[in-house]
Scaffold this active site. Structure first.
Site, mmCIF file in Angstrom:
data_model
loop_
_atom_site.group_PDB
_atom_site.id
_atom_site.type_symbol
_atom_site.label_atom_id
_atom_site.label_comp_id
_atom_site.label_asym_id
_atom_site.label_seq_id
_atom_site.Cartn_x
_atom_site.Cartn_y
_atom_site.Cartn_z
ATOM 1 N N SER A 160 11.610 75.384 21.159
ATOM 2 C CA SER A 160 12.027 74.024 20.379
ATOM 3 C C SER A 160 11.777 74.562 18.869
ATOM 4 C CB SER A 160 11.163 72.963 20.677
ATOM 5 O OG SER A 160 11.738 72.029 20.070
ATOM 6 N N ASP A 255 19.417 67.064 26.325
ATOM 7 C CA ASP A 255 18.780 67.780 25.213
ATOM 8 C C ASP A 255 19.495 67.376 23.856
ATOM 9 O OD1 ASP A 255 17.352 68.873 23.157
ATOM 10 O OD2 ASP A 255 17.170 71.022 24.203
ATOM 11 N N HIS A 285 15.007 68.612 27.421
ATOM 12 C CA HIS A 285 13.997 69.408 26.521
ATOM 13 C C HIS A 285 12.730 69.326 26.938
ATOM 14 C CE1 HIS A 285 13.699 70.867 22.450
ATOM 15 N NE2 HIS A 285 12.673 70.481 22.424
#
Length: 318
Positions: A160, A255, A285
């Site tokens: 991320s 996501d 995610h």
């Protein structure tokens, strides 16, 4: 594609306990909520051969690092190394939030992992996290012998926000600004802080990371809108990605960052960079740190580690 059953259990649990969305909290409360979730979502951290906490010099003071040596590796051997930047939207997360993930990567890759506790926003806004990532990579390269690392086999990676920072490091290395990593491991990375992809319109509620939460993170990290188009914040906006290190890019179907992750993998390929792109259409995610309820997390960590082993010329068994 429908969401993985384990991921759906996570969403059901969040609804059952009534956990408020992170973007409705202060950044301090969001950090506490994220830390508390580890006991529920993460499996027990696996044993590693060795772990120790370190510090390195940084532009605003010492930066905390954590070094892991994988099981089955020789103490005196110079091992490949992954410099790992944790996720959390540049606002939450720390060495402990990704301890289990780093331990698993070290074990399955048969390598050293060095996790970086970079400064967080809003106390330290862009480009503070980038500056700390740069300092950590320089330290690892300079101190490789002391750390039991082969300086010719250093990779950068993260999930991320950490994937964002790793991609930026790879671009900086291409331009000669930092020591050149031989590989970049990008796990559902944020690559474009403009936040205008179609995926931002699809994932507006019901997930741990929604469009609103992602924009809350971006507002904390890069409050000045014009800076969001700086390639150090949005590596997808770089003029060219050519000549960067070979890459592994993992994306998830559920996501808000999926479109920019796919676009980054595609651009790497089109611009001549060797890239392996793994797309998990049924995942969401953040699932890599939810392995207690999502069995696919461990499998995906093993896949990422296997790609590192192949790149490093190891035997492929982890």
């Amino acid at each position: 594609m429908p969401l993985d059953s384990g991921a759906q259990r996570v969403l059901d649990l969040i609804r059952e306990i009534g956990r408020p969305p992170l973007h409705t909290l202060s950044h301090e409360a969001a950090r506490a909520a994220y830390a508390a979730s580890r006991r529920v979502l993460q499996p027990e951290p696996p044993a590693v051969a060795e772990t120790d906490d370190l510090v390195c010099p940084g532009p605003a003071g010492p930066i905390r690092l954590r070094r892991y040596r994988g099981l089955g590796t020789a103490a005196g051997e110079a091992l490949p190394c992954l410099v790992f930047l944790h996720g959390g939207g540049w606002v939450i997360g720390d060495l402990d939030s990704h301890d289990q993930l780093c331990r698993s990567l070290a074990n399955h890759a048969g390598a050293v992992v060095i996790a970086v506790d970079y400064r967080l926003a809003p106390e330290a806004r862009f480009p503070a996290a980038v500056e700390d990532a740069v300092a950590a990579l320089r330290f690892v390269a300079a101190e490789a012998a002391r750390l039991g690392i082969d300086p010719a086999r250093i990779a950068v990676g993260g999930d991320s926000a950490g994937g964002n920072l790793a991609a930026v490091l790879a671009l900086m290395a291409r331009d000669g600004t930092v020591p050149a990593p031989g590989f970049q491991l990008l796990l559902y990375p944020a690559t474009d802080l403009g936040g205008n992809t179609p995926a931002y319109q699809r994932f507006t509620e019901g997930y741990p990371l929604t469009t609103t939460t992602m924009r809350w993170f971006i507002d904390h990290y890069v409050p000045e809108a014009a800076q969001r188009y700086d390639w150090r914040a949005s590596p997808l906006r770089a003029v060219t990605l050519s000549d960067t290190a070979p890459a592994f890019v993992m994306t998830c179907g559920h996501d808000p960052l999926v479109d920019e992750g796919i676009a980054y993998a595609r651009r790497l390929d089109e611009e001549g960079v060797h890239v392996t792109h793994l797309h998990l259409a049924d995942q969401m995610h953040g699932f890599l740190t939810m392995g207690r309820l999502i069995p696919a997390a461990e499998l995906t960590i093993r896949q990422a580690a296997a790609v590192l082993r192949v790149h490093w010329g190891l035997d492929g068994s982890a």
